[in-house]
Design an enzyme around this catalytic site. Structure first.
Site, PDB file in Angstrom:
ATOM      1  N   GLN A   1     -10.571  -3.986  -3.737  1.00 37.96           N
ATOM      2  CA  GLN A   1     -11.714  -3.652  -3.398  1.00 37.96           C
ATOM      3  C   GLN A   1     -12.284  -3.994  -3.836  1.00 37.96           C
ATOM      4  O   GLN A   1     -13.469  -4.513  -3.638  1.00 37.96           O
ATOM      5  CB  GLN A   1     -11.404  -2.578  -2.534  1.00 37.96           C
ATOM      6  CG  GLN A   1     -12.341  -1.819  -2.480  1.00 37.96           C
ATOM      7  CD  GLN A   1     -12.815  -1.749  -1.101  1.00 37.96           C
ATOM      8  OE1 GLN A   1     -12.685  -2.081  -0.248  1.00 37.96           O
ATOM      9  NE2 GLN A   1     -14.380  -1.938  -1.080  1.00 37.96           N
ATOM     10  N   HIS A   4      -6.930   0.738  -6.935  1.00 37.14           N
ATOM     11  CA  HIS A   4      -7.423  -0.412  -5.520  1.00 37.14           C
ATOM     12  C   HIS A   4      -8.113  -1.149  -6.074  1.00 37.14           C
ATOM     13  O   HIS A   4      -9.202  -1.633  -6.031  1.00 37.14           O
ATOM     14  CB  HIS A   4      -8.440   0.779  -4.789  1.00 37.14           C
ATOM     15  CG  HIS A   4      -8.394   0.672  -3.000  1.00 37.14           C
ATOM     16  ND1 HIS A   4      -7.256  -0.681  -2.690  1.00 37.14           N
ATOM     17  CD2 HIS A   4      -9.111   0.364  -1.965  1.00 37.14           C
ATOM     18  CE1 HIS A   4      -7.803  -0.950  -1.529  1.00 37.14           C
ATOM     19  NE2 HIS A   4      -8.986  -0.352  -0.722  1.00 37.14           N
ATOM     20  N   CYS A  58     -16.331   1.368   0.236  1.00 40.33           N
ATOM     21  CA  CYS A  58     -14.987   0.901   1.034  1.00 40.33           C
ATOM     22  C   CYS A  58     -14.506   1.038   1.740  1.00 40.33           C
ATOM     23  O   CYS A  58     -13.836   0.221   2.892  1.00 40.33           O
ATOM     24  CB  CYS A  58     -13.396   1.069  -0.523  1.00 40.33           C
ATOM     25  SG  CYS A  58     -13.335   2.531  -0.270  1.00 40.33           S
ATOM     26  N   ARG A 110       0.920  -1.439  -0.247  1.00 44.45           N
ATOM     27  CA  ARG A 110      -0.035  -0.164  -0.153  1.00 44.45           C
ATOM     28  C   ARG A 110       0.361   0.648   0.119  1.00 44.45           C
ATOM     29  O   ARG A 110       1.159   1.467   0.949  1.00 44.45           O
ATOM     30  CB  ARG A 110      -1.042   0.344   1.656  1.00 44.45           C
ATOM     31  CG  ARG A 110      -1.478   1.334   1.501  1.00 44.45           C
ATOM     32  CD  ARG A 110      -2.699   1.145   2.396  1.00 44.45           C
ATOM     33  NE  ARG A 110      -4.277   0.509   1.558  1.00 44.45           N
ATOM     34  CZ  ARG A 110      -4.945   0.511   2.314  1.00 44.45           C
ATOM     35  NH1 ARG A 110      -5.298   0.964   3.618  1.00 44.45           N
ATOM     36  NH2 ARG A 110      -6.574   0.277   2.065  1.00 44.45           N
ATOM     37  N   ASP A 153     -17.267   7.148  -1.404  1.00 49.22           N
ATOM     38  CA  ASP A 153     -15.854   7.499  -1.007  1.00 49.22           C
ATOM     39  C   ASP A 153     -15.320   8.702  -0.281  1.00 49.22           C
ATOM     40  O   ASP A 153     -15.961   9.635  -0.896  1.00 49.22           O
ATOM     41  CB  ASP A 153     -14.664   6.693  -2.125  1.00 49.22           C
ATOM     42  CG  ASP A 153     -12.722   6.182  -1.466  1.00 49.22           C
ATOM     43  OD1 ASP A 153     -13.422   6.074  -0.115  1.00 49.22           O
ATOM     44  OD2 ASP A 153     -12.193   6.662  -1.788  1.00 49.22           O
ATOM     45  N   ARG A 188     -13.961  -8.345   1.338  1.00 50.00           N
ATOM     46  CA  ARG A 188     -12.238  -8.075   1.606  1.00 50.00           C
ATOM     47  C   ARG A 188     -11.198  -9.770   1.649  1.00 50.00           C
ATOM     48  O   ARG A 188     -10.280 -10.136   0.890  1.00 50.00           O
ATOM     49  CB  ARG A 188     -11.373  -7.390   2.480  1.00 50.00           C
ATOM     50  CG  ARG A 188     -12.607  -5.927   2.373  1.00 50.00           C
ATOM     51  CD  ARG A 188     -11.544  -5.284   0.328  1.00 50.00           C
ATOM     52  NE  ARG A 188     -10.381  -5.238   0.317  1.00 50.00           N
ATOM     53  CZ  ARG A 188      -9.796  -4.293   0.636  1.00 50.00           C
ATOM     54  NH1 ARG A 188     -10.067  -3.085   1.705  1.00 50.00           N
ATOM     55  NH2 ARG A 188      -9.050  -4.305   0.002  1.00 50.00           N
TER      56      ARG A 188
END
Ligand code: CP
Ligand code: NVA
Length: 323
Positions: free
Chosen positions: A136, A133, A277, A106, A238, A305
């Site tokens: 996700q 991402h 997310c 990340r 988001d 996830r």
């Protein structure tokens, strides 16, 4: 010549590959929930996880996922490894990939991941970059399919799916870009509503438009959340302030007024599910009552996830080593 398959962005995957990862993840989830033993696809292997930004879900789900597949994971915060003190990416990549079997990172600029993967002789997974991402989106798509929304032209356990009409409202950030990749690869309709000055990256949009020509996806950009939401069956958003962008927070919050997903937006959809997310900032990009409503699938999405990541690890093992 052998070329290592990494998982950096959905732009690098075909529709079949994406749906294959989804199917592996769903199978693994069902075995897991039915108490069946999961095949130890990652037996005695190690996943090194480098975090240059914070995480709850990504860290926990990869760590538990690697363990459930028979392996183990190593949490490496950049505060504790030499990368955080200026050791180069290429040296870090060569050292870590000489010991670990897979690496999840990340980080900030996507180019950091690309450079890492160039010097890594083990598969690299993008656990979030400023631009994308992708892990996700595998979980998001599994959640959609479980809620009866998905492409009907592939062989999966779920039948009679409603074709996705996805509405993303908010910042033109890594999540918006990842939705652009998923929609344009799979071939569904995506409407993206952002404030004027916070649109998606134009190169990523162009790429999505190119992919859409082949897949039949419909990509629409607007500055009106209401226009984007009409008859959508997935409404998503988001945070307005992504990690690393905290400096212009107050200014941004003002610019995003009118872009909060509230019950009036949800009502415009076609019995839409709400995805996020997480982490969510209630009262900003979404209201508390939407997150707590029957439309909201955000906790199923978070749980997925875990299964998505086991699917991604298994896919990379299969693709790179079990030819
Ligand atoms: N959605 C997501 O990636 O959550 P974390 O930042 O907690 O990992
Ligand atoms: N856009 C957000 C996603 C967090 C999971 C960020 O990059 O901070």
């Amino acid at each position: 010549m052998f070329s290592m398959k990494h998982f950096l962005s959905l732009k690098d995957f075909t529709k079949d590959e994406i749906l294959h990862i989804v199917n592996i993840s769903i199978d693994i989830k069902h075995s897991f929930l039915n108490g069946k033993k999961i095949q130890p696809y990652f037996k005695d292997k190690t996943l090194a996880m480098i975090f240059e930004k914070s995480s709850t879900r990504t860290r926990i789900s990869f760590e538990i996922g690697a363990y459930q597949l028979g392996g183990m994971a190593l949490f490496l915060s950049n505060k504790e490894i030499q990368l955080g003190r200026g050791e180069s990416i290429k040296d870090t990549a060569r050292v870590i990939s000489s010991m670990a079997d897979m690496i999840m990172i990340r980080t900030f600029e996507h180019s950091r991941l690309e450079e890492f993967s160039k010097f890594s002789n083990k598969p690299v997974i993008n656990g979030l970059s400023n631009e994308y991402h992708p892990t996700q989106l595998i979980a998001d798509y599994i959640t959609m399919v479980e809620c009866g929304i998905g492409m009907d032209d592939y062989n999966c356990k779920y039948k009679n799916l409603r074709k996705p009409v996805v509405c993303y409202i908010g910042d033109g950030n890594n999540m918006a870009h990842s939705w652009l990749m998923l929609a344009s690869k799979l071939g569904f309709e995506l409407r993206v509503a952002t404030p004027k000055d916070f649109s998606v990256d134009s190169e990523i949009l162009d790429l999505a438009i190119q992919f859409a020509k082949h897949s039949g996806a419909i990509i629409k950009m607007t500055n009106s959340p209401q226009e984007a939401a009409v008859n959508a069956n997935v409404i998503t958003t988001d945070t307005w302030i992504s990690m690393g962008q905290e400096s212009n927070k107050e200014y941004k919050i003002k610019q995003f007024s009118g872009f909060c997903v509230d019950s009036n937006i949800i009502k415009l959809g076609d019995d839409a599910i709400f995805l996020h997310c997480l982490p969510a900032y209630r009262g900003y990009e979404v209201t508390d009552d939407v997150i707590e409503s029957k439309h909201s699938k955000v906790f199923l999405e978070a749980e997925n996830r875990l299964h998505a990541h086991k699917g991604i690890i298994t896919f990379l093992e299969e693709k790179n080593w079990k030819r």
